[in-house]
Design a protein around this motif. Structure first.
Motif, PDB file in Angstrom:
ATOM      1  N   MET A 123     -33.883 -35.613 -17.019  1.00 29.48           N
ATOM      2  CA  MET A 123     -32.608 -35.792 -17.714  1.00 29.48           C
ATOM      3  C   MET A 123     -31.885 -34.465 -17.875  1.00 29.48           C
ATOM      4  N   SER A 124     -32.657 -33.409 -18.205  1.00 32.37           N
ATOM      5  CA  SER A 124     -32.065 -32.087 -18.384  1.00 32.37           C
ATOM      6  C   SER A 124     -31.473 -31.574 -17.073  1.00 32.37           C
ATOM      7  N   ALA A 125     -32.158 -31.892 -15.955  1.00 33.51           N
ATOM      8  CA  ALA A 125     -31.646 -31.465 -14.650  1.00 33.51           C
ATOM      9  C   ALA A 125     -30.326 -32.161 -14.340  1.00 33.51           C
ATOM     10  N   MET A 126     -30.240 -33.466 -14.637  1.00 32.76           N
ATOM     11  CA  MET A 126     -29.012 -34.215 -14.404  1.00 32.76           C
ATOM     12  C   MET A 126     -27.869 -33.658 -15.253  1.00 32.76           C
ATOM     13  N   PHE A 127     -28.195 -33.279 -16.501  1.00 38.47           N
ATOM     14  CA  PHE A 127     -27.184 -32.681 -17.387  1.00 38.47           C
ATOM     15  C   PHE A 127     -26.700 -31.357 -16.799  1.00 38.47           C
ATOM     16  N   GLN A 128     -27.622 -30.606 -16.221  1.00 38.03           N
ATOM     17  CA  GLN A 128     -27.279 -29.320 -15.604  1.00 38.03           C
ATOM     18  C   GLN A 128     -26.364 -29.514 -14.398  1.00 38.03           C
ATOM     19  N   TYR A 129     -26.680 -30.508 -13.568  1.00 35.47           N
ATOM     20  CA  TYR A 129     -25.849 -30.775 -12.390  1.00 35.47           C
ATOM     21  C   TYR A 129     -24.461 -31.270 -12.800  1.00 35.47           C
ATOM     22  N   SER A 130     -24.408 -32.138 -13.806  1.00 34.12           N
ATOM     23  CA  SER A 130     -23.129 -32.656 -14.295  1.00 34.12           C
ATOM     24  C   SER A 130     -22.283 -31.529 -14.885  1.00 34.12           C
ATOM     25  N   GLY A 131     -22.949 -30.626 -15.597  1.00 37.71           N
ATOM     26  CA  GLY A 131     -22.246 -29.475 -16.161  1.00 37.71           C
ATOM     27  C   GLY A 131     -21.670 -28.575 -15.080  1.00 37.71           C
ATOM     28  N   ALA A 132     -22.440 -28.408 -14.008  1.00 41.71           N
ATOM     29  CA  ALA A 132     -21.964 -27.589 -12.889  1.00 41.71           C
ATOM     30  C   ALA A 132     -20.711 -28.205 -12.263  1.00 41.71           C
ATOM     31  N   ILE A 133     -20.708 -29.534 -12.125  1.00 45.39           N
ATOM     32  CA  ILE A 133     -19.538 -30.222 -11.569  1.00 45.39           C
ATOM     33  C   ILE A 133     -18.331 -30.047 -12.484  1.00 45.39           C
ATOM     34  N   ALA A 134     -18.530 -30.229 -13.796  1.00 46.78           N
ATOM     35  CA  ALA A 134     -17.430 -30.097 -14.756  1.00 46.78           C
ATOM     36  C   ALA A 134     -16.859 -28.682 -14.751  1.00 46.78           C
ATOM     37  N   ILE A 135     -17.739 -27.680 -14.802  1.00 46.04           N
ATOM     38  CA  ILE A 135     -17.294 -26.278 -14.780  1.00 46.04           C
ATOM     39  C   ILE A 135     -16.615 -25.962 -13.447  1.00 46.04           C
ATOM     40  N   GLY A 136     -17.203 -26.482 -12.361  1.00 50.21           N
ATOM     41  CA  GLY A 136     -16.625 -26.258 -11.038  1.00 50.21           C
ATOM     42  C   GLY A 136     -15.217 -26.812 -10.938  1.00 50.21           C
ATOM     43  N   PHE A 137     -15.012 -28.028 -11.446  1.00 48.23           N
ATOM     44  CA  PHE A 137     -13.680 -28.647 -11.404  1.00 48.23           C
ATOM     45  C   PHE A 137     -12.660 -27.841 -12.207  1.00 48.23           C
ATOM     46  N   ILE A 138     -13.035 -27.460 -13.428  1.00 48.72           N
ATOM     47  CA  ILE A 138     -12.115 -26.714 -14.296  1.00 48.72           C
ATOM     48  C   ILE A 138     -11.705 -25.393 -13.642  1.00 48.72           C
ATOM     49  N   LEU A 139     -12.701 -24.654 -13.152  1.00 49.76           N
ATOM     50  CA  LEU A 139     -12.427 -23.366 -12.511  1.00 49.76           C
ATOM     51  C   LEU A 139     -11.648 -23.555 -11.212  1.00 49.76           C
TER      52      LEU A 139
ATOM     53  N   ALA B 201     -26.241 -36.308  -5.960  1.00 50.49           N
ATOM     54  CA  ALA B 201     -26.417 -37.302  -4.896  1.00 50.49           C
ATOM     55  C   ALA B 201     -27.896 -37.514  -4.604  1.00 50.49           C
ATOM     56  N   GLN B 202     -28.645 -36.407  -4.520  1.00 46.61           N
ATOM     57  CA  GLN B 202     -30.076 -36.510  -4.234  1.00 46.61           C
ATOM     58  C   GLN B 202     -30.827 -37.170  -5.388  1.00 46.61           C
ATOM     59  N   SER B 203     -30.424 -36.854  -6.629  1.00 50.57           N
ATOM     60  CA  SER B 203     -31.093 -37.435  -7.799  1.00 50.57           C
ATOM     61  C   SER B 203     -30.851 -38.932  -7.906  1.00 50.57           C
ATOM     62  N   LEU B 204     -29.636 -39.375  -7.564  1.00 50.02           N
ATOM     63  CA  LEU B 204     -29.293 -40.792  -7.658  1.00 50.02           C
ATOM     64  C   LEU B 204     -29.684 -41.576  -6.409  1.00 50.02           C
ATOM     65  N   GLY B 205     -30.062 -40.863  -5.363  1.00 46.67           N
ATOM     66  CA  GLY B 205     -30.446 -41.528  -4.124  1.00 46.67           C
ATOM     67  C   GLY B 205     -29.272 -42.087  -3.339  1.00 46.67           C
ATOM     68  N   VAL B 206     -28.071 -41.509  -3.529  1.00 48.99           N
ATOM     69  CA  VAL B 206     -26.906 -41.938  -2.756  1.00 48.99           C
ATOM     70  C   VAL B 206     -26.551 -40.836  -1.762  1.00 48.99           C
ATOM     71  N   SER B 207     -25.717 -41.181  -0.793  1.00 51.53           N
ATOM     72  CA  SER B 207     -25.377 -40.227   0.259  1.00 51.53           C
ATOM     73  C   SER B 207     -24.343 -39.205  -0.215  1.00 51.53           C
TER      74      SER B 207
END
Length: 324
Positions: free
Chosen positions: A1-17, A202-208
């Motif tokens: 769960m912590s890893a997923m939170f980290q990946y989601s945070g990276a996406i959010a920060i990436g989008f803002i920047l 994508a890898q965590s959720l098993g989608v392409s």
């Protein structure tokens, strides 16, 4: 769960920047061009158009470089669908759009031709370096055509005045260069953060990677166009609101899709042609019929905007069902 939170945070920060860096990149490059005496319409059609597509371009390049070219390809196709369905649909819902610019009307058929060429290139379900080179050459040809078109456009074309009004305040050349460099570095850094988060999710959720590119990444990288189109529409600059989308869609097909071919040639999933590319083409044809204005000014009203938005949501639901 912590890893997923980290990946989601990276996406959010990436989008803002990414959004901030793209805006600074446009300010800097527009300032440089303005100081060199480039007319506002040329700046609007080329530099501003490139700037609003810069997030997709950099994400595609970084994703391809890191071995996930289908994320970049999905980003290009998904962004085009998002631009028409979500952005123009939502913008027309807020305020109906009227198309008066002859320059804009010349862009409609060119976009359809570009879509046809790309469709022919990927019929073999392969995006090769030759395909990438053809698309990149097409990008150079499109930029040349846009400059020629802007030079020949009449002073009375509404887009001339709209772009002149939207140009940022004059910047001294050192300041313009500084913002250009900061924007460029910001785009590269934020793209790496975003791609890292997206690939890991994508890898965590098993989608392409393709599905992530078509949905989360496509919507996120289209946010600059969403903001630009809504603000332009509220300022009664309707031609810019639609022009931003048409220009962005051309850049996405020629610039964004050329990079995976040039950097990491790959085989395309069958669903890309049968589902996603077909939907993108359908959205563009619907927009053409609605907004071109065959006998005078074109118009995209609230009902048509709602229709585009509903079609976009239906497509996203289709993607969700397919991924599940």
């Amino acid at each position: 769960m912590s890893a997923m939170f980290q990946y989601s945070g990276a996406i959010a920060i990436g989008f803002i920047l990414l959004i901030w860096a793209a805006e600074r990149f446009v300010v800097g490059s527009s300032g440089i061009a303005r100081n060199l005496g480039v007319p506002p319409l040329i700046i609007g059609l080329t530099i501003v158009g490139f700037g609003t597509s810069a997030p997709e371009i950099f994400v595609s390049a970084i994703a391809s470089w890191q071995g996930s070219p289908t994320l970049g390809i999905g980003n290009a196709i998904g962004s085009n669908i998002t631009n028409v369905g979500l952005i123009l649909g939502l913008t027309a819902l807020i305020t109906p759009l009227t198309v008066q610019s002859e320059t804009l009307k010349r862009e409609f058929p060119i976009l359809l031709v570009i879509m046809l060429v790309v469709w022919l290139l990927i019929q073999d379900k392969d995006l090769s370096r030759v395909d990438g080179l053809i698309l990149f050459t097409g990008l150079l040809g499109m930029l040349y055509w846009m400059v020629r078109l802007a030079k020949r456009s009449r002073v009375s074309d509404p887009m001339q005045a709209e772009y002149a009004a939207e140009m940022p305040e004059a910047l001294p050349m050192p300041g313009a260069i500084l913002w250009f460099v900061i924007g460029l570095v910001g785009l590269m850094v934020s793209s790496r953060i975003l791609v890292w988060g997206a690939v890991n999710i994508a890898q965590s959720l098993g989608v392409s990677d393709l599905v992530i590119g078509l949905t989360i990444v496509a919507i996120g990288t289209s946010l600059p166009e969403l903001a630009a189109s809504i603000v332009s529409a509220l300022k009664n600059e309707h031609d810019i609101a639609i022009g931003n989308v048409l220009g962005s869609n051309m850049y996405n097909l020629l610039a964004v899709m050329s990079l995976p071919g040039l950097i990491a040639p790959s085989t395309l999933p069958a669903s890309l042609l049968s589902r996603d590319y077909s939907v993108m083409l359908l959205f563009t044809i619907i927009l053409f019929v609605m907004a071109y204005g065959f006998k005078g000014s074109g118009r995209l009203n609230r009902i048509e905007g709602l229709g585009l938005l509903c079609l976009f949501l239906a497509y996203e639901y289709w993607i969700f069902l397919s991924a599940m």
